[in-house]
Design a protein around this motif. Structure first.
Motif, short mmCIF file in Angstrom:
data_model
loop_
_atom_site.label_atom_id
_atom_site.label_comp_id
_atom_site.label_asym_id
_atom_site.label_seq_id
_atom_site.Cartn_x
_atom_site.Cartn_y
_atom_site.Cartn_z
N TYR A 44 38.05 41.80 31.34
CA TYR A 44 38.64 42.92 32.07
C TYR A 44 40.13 42.73 32.31
CZ TYR A 44 33.78 44.17 32.81
OH TYR A 44 32.46 44.51 32.60
N GLU A 45 40.57 41.49 32.47
CA GLU A 45 41.98 41.24 32.70
C GLU A 45 42.81 41.67 31.49
OE1 GLU A 45 44.97 37.62 34.15
OE2 GLU A 45 42.80 37.28 34.00
N GLU A 48 43.95 45.27 31.66
CA GLU A 48 44.76 45.70 32.79
C GLU A 48 46.16 46.13 32.32
OE1 GLU A 48 44.26 45.74 36.51
OE2 GLU A 48 42.41 46.21 35.45
N ASN A 58 46.44 43.53 39.97
CA ASN A 58 45.56 43.13 38.89
C ASN A 58 44.32 42.47 39.48
OD1 ASN A 58 44.32 41.75 36.67
ND2 ASN A 58 46.27 41.83 35.56
N ARG A 59 43.26 43.22 39.62
CA ARG A 59 42.06 42.72 40.28
C ARG A 59 41.40 41.56 39.54
NH1 ARG A 59 42.97 47.80 41.87
NH2 ARG A 59 42.28 48.46 43.96
N HIS A 108 32.26 46.17 35.51
CA HIS A 108 33.62 46.53 35.92
C HIS A 108 33.62 46.90 37.39
CE1 HIS A 108 36.94 49.36 36.63
NE2 HIS A 108 37.59 48.72 35.68
N TYR A 112 35.54 44.61 40.31
CA TYR A 112 36.61 45.22 41.09
C TYR A 112 36.23 45.28 42.56
CZ TYR A 112 39.49 46.38 37.07
OH TYR A 112 40.31 46.30 35.97
N SER A 347 49.27 38.15 40.82
CA SER A 347 48.36 39.29 40.66
C SER A 347 48.97 40.60 41.12
CB SER A 347 47.07 39.04 41.45
OG SER A 347 47.32 39.05 42.85
#
Length: 385
Positions: A44-45, A48, A58-59, A108, A112, A347
């Motif tokens: 997932y990063e 972003e 950026n979670r 996701h 998050y 982040s």
């Protein structure tokens, strides 16, 4: 593998209920769990947007960095337990098939939600002593009401007394100087001038007339009051406080015992700073890192701020003064502060939180008037440490 929707019942409750037993039977088992964690988070990063765009943070990076900046394998293991609980995954599972769009969408949401939990109940309170959000029913089972107003005031006044005493103690230990800029305390300089005139000297016997410009010095807590309770009463919702302390424990297992109760107002959790440096340090924009192989209590003081704001004051290397009876600032607490600072910066969560706080203050001015805001700001300055 558990259905992700089950997280609505208990996903983050496990965050504050860590087992005292070892989490992994073998090194290989732990390695597989870490690999699974990184595979999920980095999936997932990679998707972003650019760092800090659109006033967001950026979670996935926040989650990854919190794990990476944990200061011991035991603390990292506790974080992994909380993470996998929140993702409704067993520690021994192979992990989700993120190539499946429906599965990826479910996880996701879980990832998050976990990042927002960390932000709401730890990183945000670190930056604002009076802002502790109530946990969502999704992530917590119960919420306690705030203590009665009379008890709150009594506890608050007791804390003010301790902070006043702490400032005096730290001024003596730090020789009435900001530990970063080395500016002498203006109030103390004035008093010594009244007594000795141009012969006034600093704590080392040097003439104050030859010193750099004095400054108003303040006591700065390394870890703030917002992470613990005030005296015998909690200024925060009890469940939120427990969540904050449990997340803190993931940075350095057992560190919470250094700031329990009134211990948060011990000299080991405080340093003497000028007003500007206090603001930067309290905002996690300035941090202390130990100098390898350097003298005891020697640190490189770094910053994420541009030079036009901090001038030539940082980066700089400083050694704390020795005192025979007063404890120096705790290396453990300074290390946790530095870890938080780096996570917030890398982040973009720090910028995101500051935007939230600014919007809240503007809303208070519009709805309640500047007088109420002024009272809140004054209270915050007194308590922020």
């Amino acid at each position: 593998m558990a259905n992700p929707s089950h997280r609505h019942q208990s996903s983050l409750e496990g965050l504050i209920d860590f087992s005292a037993q070892p989490l992994f039977a073998t090194v290989d088992e732990r390695t597989r769990a870490i690999d699974k964690f990184h595979r999920i988070v980095r999936h997932y990063e990679a998707k972003e947007p650019t760092h800090g765009r659109n006033n967001q943070y950026n979670r996935p990076a926040l989650v990854r960095l919190t794990f990476e900046y944990a200061r011991s394998p035991e603390s990292q293991d506790k974080f992994l337990q909380a993470f996998f609980n929140s993702m409704a995954l067993g520690m021994e599972d192979d992990g989700p098939d993120l190539g499946d769009d429906e599965v990826a969408a479910d996880f996701h949401s879980l990832l998050y939600g976990f990042a927002d939990y960390l932000l709401d109940h730890f990183f945000l309170p670190c930056l604002h002593v009076h802002l502790m959000l109530k946990p969502s029913p999704i992530y917590h089972a119960a919420i306690q009401r705030v203590q009665g107003q009379e008890e709150h005031i009594q506890s608050f006044m007791g804390t003010l007394d301790r902070v006043s005493e702490l400032r005096s103690t730290c001024l003596v230990r730090d020789r009435h100087r900001c530990v970063i800029t080395r500016q002498f305390d203006s109030q103390e300089a004035t008093e010594r001038w009244r007594q000795s005139g141009s012969d006034a000297k600093d704590d080392d016997g040097n003439m104050l007339v030859n010193d750099i410009q004095p400054a108003h010095l303040e006591v700065a807590h390394i870890l703030p009051h917002s992470l613990t309770k005030m005296g015998n009463n909690s200024q925060l919702y009890d469940d939120s406080r427990k969540a904050a302390l449990s997340i803190l424990n993931m940075f350095d297992n057992g560190v919470i015992h250094l700031i329990e109760g009134t211990d948060i107002d011990r000299p080991r959790n405080a340093i003497t700073l000028s007003h500007d440096m206090h603001q930067h340090f309290g905002g996690f924009r300035v941090f202390f890192e130990p100098v390898p192989d350097g003298p005891p209590h020697t640190y490189r003081i770094g910053t994420f701020l541009p030079l036009f704001i901090v001038g030539n004051q940082v980066p700089v290397t400083r050694s704390f003064f020795n005192h025979p009876t007063i404890d120096p600032p705790s290396p453990r607490l300074l290390a946790v502060h530095s870890a938080i600072a780096h996570i917030l910066h890398l982040s973009a969560a720090g910028d995101y939180i500051e935007t939230i706080l600014k919007d809240m203050e503007e809303k208070m001015v519009r709805e309640d008037g500047s007088t109420q805001l002024g009272r809140l700001v004054t209270l915050g300055l007194l308590m922020s440490g």
